[in-house]
Design a protein around this motif. Structure first.
Motif, PDB file in Angstrom:
ATOM      1  N   MET A  68       0.804  -1.219   0.000  1.00 10.23           N
ATOM      2  CA  MET A  68       0.000   0.000   0.000  1.00 10.23           C
ATOM      3  C   MET A  68       0.842   1.277   0.000  1.00 10.23           C
ATOM      4  SD  MET A  68      -3.235  -1.156   2.337  1.00 10.23           S
ATOM      5  CE  MET A  68      -3.877   0.500   2.444  1.00 10.23           C
ATOM      6  N   GLU A  69       2.158   1.131   0.109  1.00  9.64           N
ATOM      7  CA  GLU A  69       3.010   2.306  -0.037  1.00  9.64           C
ATOM      8  C   GLU A  69       2.967   2.826  -1.478  1.00  9.64           C
ATOM      9  OE1 GLU A  69       6.920   1.284   1.310  1.00  9.64           O
ATOM     10  OE2 GLU A  69       6.320   1.225   3.408  1.00  9.64           O
ATOM     11  N   ASN A  70       2.679   1.929  -2.437  1.00 10.00           N
ATOM     12  CA  ASN A  70       2.690   2.327  -3.851  1.00 10.00           C
ATOM     13  C   ASN A  70       1.376   2.071  -4.582  1.00 10.00           C
ATOM     14  OD1 ASN A  70       5.491   3.157  -4.043  1.00 10.00           O
ATOM     15  ND2 ASN A  70       5.963   1.005  -3.706  1.00 10.00           N
ATOM     16  N   LEU A  71       0.484   1.315  -4.000  1.00 13.81           N
ATOM     17  CA  LEU A  71      -0.789   0.991  -4.649  1.00 13.81           C
ATOM     18  C   LEU A  71      -1.933   1.712  -3.946  1.00 13.81           C
ATOM     19  CD1 LEU A  71      -0.370  -2.866  -5.099  1.00 13.81           C
ATOM     20  CD2 LEU A  71      -0.118  -1.094  -6.838  1.00 13.81           C
ATOM     21  N   PRO A  72      -2.977   2.043  -4.684  1.00 14.34           N
ATOM     22  CA  PRO A  72      -4.150   2.649  -4.043  1.00 14.34           C
ATOM     23  C   PRO A  72      -4.766   1.688  -3.032  1.00 14.34           C
ATOM     24  CG  PRO A  72      -4.314   2.768  -6.447  1.00 14.34           C
ATOM     25  CD  PRO A  72      -3.138   1.916  -6.132  1.00 14.34           C
ATOM     26  N   MET A  73      -5.250   2.239  -1.937  1.00 16.50           N
ATOM     27  CA  MET A  73      -5.808   1.429  -0.861  1.00 16.50           C
ATOM     28  C   MET A  73      -6.936   0.523  -1.356  1.00 16.50           C
ATOM     29  SD  MET A  73      -7.786   2.605   2.604  1.00 16.50           S
ATOM     30  CE  MET A  73      -9.132   3.272   1.652  1.00 16.50           C
ATOM     31  N   GLY A  74      -7.864   1.072  -2.122  1.00 18.73           N
ATOM     32  CA  GLY A  74      -9.008   0.282  -2.567  1.00 18.73           C
ATOM     33  C   GLY A  74      -8.595  -0.906  -3.420  1.00 18.73           C
ATOM     34  N   THR A  75      -7.677  -0.676  -4.332  1.00 15.45           N
ATOM     35  CA  THR A  75      -7.195  -1.755  -5.193  1.00 15.45           C
ATOM     36  C   THR A  75      -6.454  -2.804  -4.379  1.00 15.45           C
ATOM     37  OG1 THR A  75      -7.002  -0.236  -7.063  1.00 15.45           O
ATOM     38  CG2 THR A  75      -5.742  -2.287  -7.193  1.00 15.45           C
ATOM     39  N   ALA A  76      -5.536  -2.361  -3.532  1.00 17.93           N
ATOM     40  CA  ALA A  76      -4.750  -3.302  -2.730  1.00 17.93           C
ATOM     41  C   ALA A  76      -5.645  -4.132  -1.822  1.00 17.93           C
ATOM     42  CB  ALA A  76      -3.713  -2.538  -1.903  1.00 17.93           C
ATOM     43  N   TYR A  77      -6.579  -3.486  -1.160  1.00 21.52           N
ATOM     44  CA  TYR A  77      -7.453  -4.215  -0.237  1.00 21.52           C
ATOM     45  C   TYR A  77      -8.350  -5.197  -0.978  1.00 21.52           C
ATOM     46  CZ  TYR A  77     -10.622  -5.274   3.547  1.00 21.52           C
ATOM     47  OH  TYR A  77     -11.368  -5.940   4.482  1.00 21.52           O
ATOM     48  N   ALA A  78      -8.903  -4.786  -2.115  1.00 22.80           N
ATOM     49  CA  ALA A  78      -9.788  -5.665  -2.877  1.00 22.80           C
ATOM     50  C   ALA A  78      -9.038  -6.896  -3.372  1.00 22.80           C
ATOM     51  CB  ALA A  78     -10.398  -4.905  -4.051  1.00 22.80           C
ATOM     52  N   ILE A  79      -7.847  -6.711  -3.867  1.00 21.16           N
ATOM     53  CA  ILE A  79      -7.083  -7.849  -4.368  1.00 21.16           C
ATOM     54  C   ILE A  79      -6.620  -8.735  -3.222  1.00 21.16           C
ATOM     55  CG2 ILE A  79      -4.941  -8.495  -5.562  1.00 21.16           C
ATOM     56  CD1 ILE A  79      -5.525  -6.147  -7.459  1.00 21.16           C
ATOM     57  N   TRP A  80      -6.201  -8.147  -2.125  1.00 23.35           N
ATOM     58  CA  TRP A  80      -5.770  -8.918  -0.951  1.00 23.35           C
ATOM     59  C   TRP A  80      -6.900  -9.790  -0.428  1.00 23.35           C
ATOM     60  CZ3 TRP A  80      -7.033  -7.561   4.388  1.00 23.35           C
ATOM     61  CH2 TRP A  80      -6.319  -8.293   5.339  1.00 23.35           C
ATOM     62  N   THR A  81      -8.075  -9.207  -0.286  1.00 27.13           N
ATOM     63  CA  THR A  81      -9.207 -10.005   0.208  1.00 27.13           C
ATOM     64  C   THR A  81      -9.642 -11.036  -0.829  1.00 27.13           C
ATOM     65  OG1 THR A  81     -10.795  -8.335  -0.516  1.00 27.13           O
ATOM     66  CG2 THR A  81     -10.088  -8.242   1.779  1.00 27.13           C
ATOM     67  N   GLY A  82      -9.545 -10.696  -2.117  1.00 24.03           N
ATOM     68  CA  GLY A  82      -9.898 -11.653  -3.161  1.00 24.03           C
ATOM     69  C   GLY A  82      -8.992 -12.865  -3.158  1.00 24.03           C
ATOM     70  N   ILE A  83      -7.681 -12.624  -3.043  1.00 27.56           N
ATOM     71  CA  ILE A  83      -6.733 -13.739  -2.978  1.00 27.56           C
ATOM     72  C   ILE A  83      -6.991 -14.566  -1.726  1.00 27.56           C
ATOM     73  CG2 ILE A  83      -4.299 -14.379  -2.710  1.00 27.56           C
ATOM     74  CD1 ILE A  83      -3.608 -11.888  -4.376  1.00 27.56           C
ATOM     75  N   GLY A  84      -7.190 -13.900  -0.600  1.00 27.68           N
ATOM     76  CA  GLY A  84      -7.417 -14.618   0.658  1.00 27.68           C
ATOM     77  C   GLY A  84      -8.696 -15.435   0.643  1.00 27.68           C
ATOM     78  N   ALA A  85      -9.788 -14.833   0.165  1.00 28.83           N
ATOM     79  CA  ALA A  85     -11.076 -15.534   0.145  1.00 28.83           C
ATOM     80  C   ALA A  85     -11.071 -16.681  -0.857  1.00 28.83           C
ATOM     81  CB  ALA A  85     -12.197 -14.550  -0.178  1.00 28.83           C
TER      82      ALA A  85
END
Length: 104
Positions: free
Chosen positions: A50-67
């Motif tokens: 998240m230092e370089n990626l937008p919060m919304g994009t990073a969070y959505a992809i992180w939760t998508g990979i996790g789920a």
């Protein structure tokens, strides 16, 4: 490098979720330690991404990979349903993550 951090964060999220299931099944302290390490590493790599990626994009992809990864791990190792509709929706979540990457 941020995308690599984000993928690692998602993988460690999968480890943490899998260890929650293992902890409930085996009830041992090793599962708790691995769960904490998995989630700790996941949050660390998410913060780095998240230092370089937008919060919304990073969070959505992180939760998508996790789920999605957690559901796949459940199918592979814990005998959860492999119904075609379940697999279809997992593919849709992963497709959305790829779409977010494509427009970022």
């Amino acid at each position: 490098m941020a995308w690599l951090y984000l993928i690692l964060a998602g993988i460690f999220e999968m480890v943490g979720v899998t260890m929650i299931n293992k902890m409930h099944r085996d009830k041992n302290w090793q599962s708790v330690v691995y769960m904490l390490l998995g989630f700790g590493a996941s949050f660390l790599f998410l913060a780095l991404a998240m230092e370089n990626l937008p919060m919304g994009t990073a969070y959505a992809i992180w939760t998508g990979i996790g789920a999605s990864g957690g559901a796949i791990m459940g199918m592979l190792f814990y005998g959860e349903s492999r119904d075609w509709r379940r697999i279809l929706f997992i593919c849709m979540v992963l497709g959305a993550a790829v779409g977010l990457k494509a427009i970022s």
